[in-house]
Scaffold this active site. Structure first.
Site, PDB file in Angstrom:
ATOM      1  N   LYS A  38       0.832  -1.220   0.000  1.00 16.60           N
ATOM      2  CA  LYS A  38       0.000   0.000   0.000  1.00 16.60           C
ATOM      3  C   LYS A  38       0.856   1.255   0.000  1.00 16.60           C
ATOM      4  O   LYS A  38       0.438   2.308  -0.484  1.00 16.60           O
ATOM      5  CB  LYS A  38      -0.969  -0.025   1.181  1.00 16.60           C
TER       6      LYS A  38
ATOM      7  N   ARG B 170       3.370   9.653   5.214  1.00 18.83           N
ATOM      8  CA  ARG B 170       4.658  10.093   4.660  1.00 18.83           C
ATOM      9  C   ARG B 170       4.818   9.646   3.212  1.00 18.83           C
ATOM     10  O   ARG B 170       5.410  10.365   2.394  1.00 18.83           O
ATOM     11  CB  ARG B 170       5.807   9.561   5.519  1.00 18.83           C
TER      12      ARG B 170
ATOM     13  N   GLU C  48       8.465   4.159   3.799  1.00 23.56           N
ATOM     14  CA  GLU C  48       8.855   2.795   3.433  1.00 23.56           C
ATOM     15  C   GLU C  48       8.643   2.491   1.952  1.00 23.56           C
ATOM     16  O   GLU C  48       9.357   1.683   1.363  1.00 23.56           O
ATOM     17  CB  GLU C  48       8.083   1.774   4.278  1.00 23.56           C
TER      18      GLU C  48
END
Length: 338
Positions: free
Chosen positions: A197, A261, A288
């Site tokens: 995701k 983020r 990430e």
């Protein structure tokens, strides 16, 4: 009463510690890799580096330390919360001497390992098995911004484990009036949803940064869950898991929430900023999806799975196409059935 060590003092680890600290039956310890961060939390009563504005009330039993040996000797349950690219090093070089057969581990990190394409539970298992340890292992997934968990906003997430008793134990440990845990045995599906995701969230942010409108965002989310599901199923996950909290739920939050983020990285890319400049502005926090994109594409290629959105995110991250060119490419692909 459970003795719990939260291993990782970033925003998410700190939020988990604050949540668990509200339930007085637990003995709780928060470990930081950085002695400076640990000392700062002790001195100021909050994590000013990664989760400012959310105090650790003195009445709550949170012990902060940079001593991994002390943390792991104290713990029955280890909650593993660090950036994906630090997981193997942490377990091999820092935690390994202190791990015992009595430990149980919950991985709350979302991502894939760069070189191996392994999920985080697989990385941890790999290290454990090399040391002759086969510990109960679970993973946490679902829509959960650290700031909102720390604030006590109502949140629902999923814990997955092949060990039903451990999953049930964690459900009891975490659940209260503000956080609801569902159990699942699809470890692969939950982890793949959480990792993938973040890639789609970058694409959603690009759409916003380019000013392309809500239709485009909806298209990215919907086609994004389709390619997430294809890869998760190819890896052994279940389709229905990707339709739940750990897949669609986390995707919607990360693609639309201003606290994401990964979405922020995409927004700024869409506005024309360079990736290095954007990442420098995150203040040490990790998006990430930037690292996960290449690993996911490598894994997809090995399994013959098509991921056009992820591929275009990768081209933008690598500077091989502009955000607008990537969107134009996606819109000009040959027609197909849904």
């Amino acid at each position: 009463m459970s003795r719990i060590a939260v291993m990782g003092s970033g925003a998410w680890g700190t939020a988990i510690a604050l949540h668990l600290a509200r339930q007085s039956e637990h003995e709780l310890l928060l470990w930081s890799h950085s002695a400076r961060v640990a000392e700062s939390i002790r001195a100021f009563g909050e994590n000013r580096d990664f989760l400012p504005g959310y105090p650790v009330p003195p009445a709550l039993a949170v012990t902060v330390t940079a001593d991994a040996e002390a943390a792991l000797e104290f713990a029955e349950i280890i909650i593993s919360v660090m950036p994906s690219h630090h997981v193997r090093h942490s377990y091999e070089q820092i935690f390994a001497p202190y791990l015992t057969p009595s430990h149980r581990i919950l991985s709350a990190t979302k991502g894939l390992e760069d070189a191996t394409y392994l999920r985080m539970s697989q990385v941890i298992s790999d290290v454990l098995l090399r040391r002759g340890l086969d510990l109960p292992l679970a993973v946490l997934g679902g829509p959960s911004f650290a700031q909102e968990v720390a604030a006590g906003s109502p949140t629902a997430v999923t814990v997955a484990s092949k060990d039903a008793a451990f999953a049930g134990e964690l459900q009891q440990v975490f659940s209260n009036g503000t956080l609801r845990l569902y159990t699942n045995d699809d470890v692969c599906g939950v982890e793949m949803g959480g990792a993938l995701k973040n890639i789609i969230a970058i694409a959603s942010g690009v759409v916003t940064g380019l000013g392309l409108g809500h239709n485009s965002t909806a298209a990215i989310i919907t086609r994004g869950i389709a390619e997430m599901t294809r890869l998760a199923v190819a890896c052994g996950g279940r389709r229905e898991t990707l339709a739940g909290l750990a897949g669609l739920g986390d995707l919607v939050l990360t693609c639309t929430g201003s606290l994401s983020r990964n979405r922020t990285v995409g927004v700024e890319l869409g506005k024309g900023r360079g990736l290095d400049d954007i990442l420098a502005g995150l203040g040490g926090k990790v998006a990430e999806g930037v690292r996960t994109t290449a690993a996911a594409l490598g894994l997809a290629a090995s399994l013959g799975v098509e991921m056009p959105i992820a591929q275009q995110v990768h081209t933008v991250l690598q500077g091989q196409a502009s955000p607008l060119q990537a969107m134009q490419y996606l819109m000009s692909r040959p027609g197909r059935d849904e």
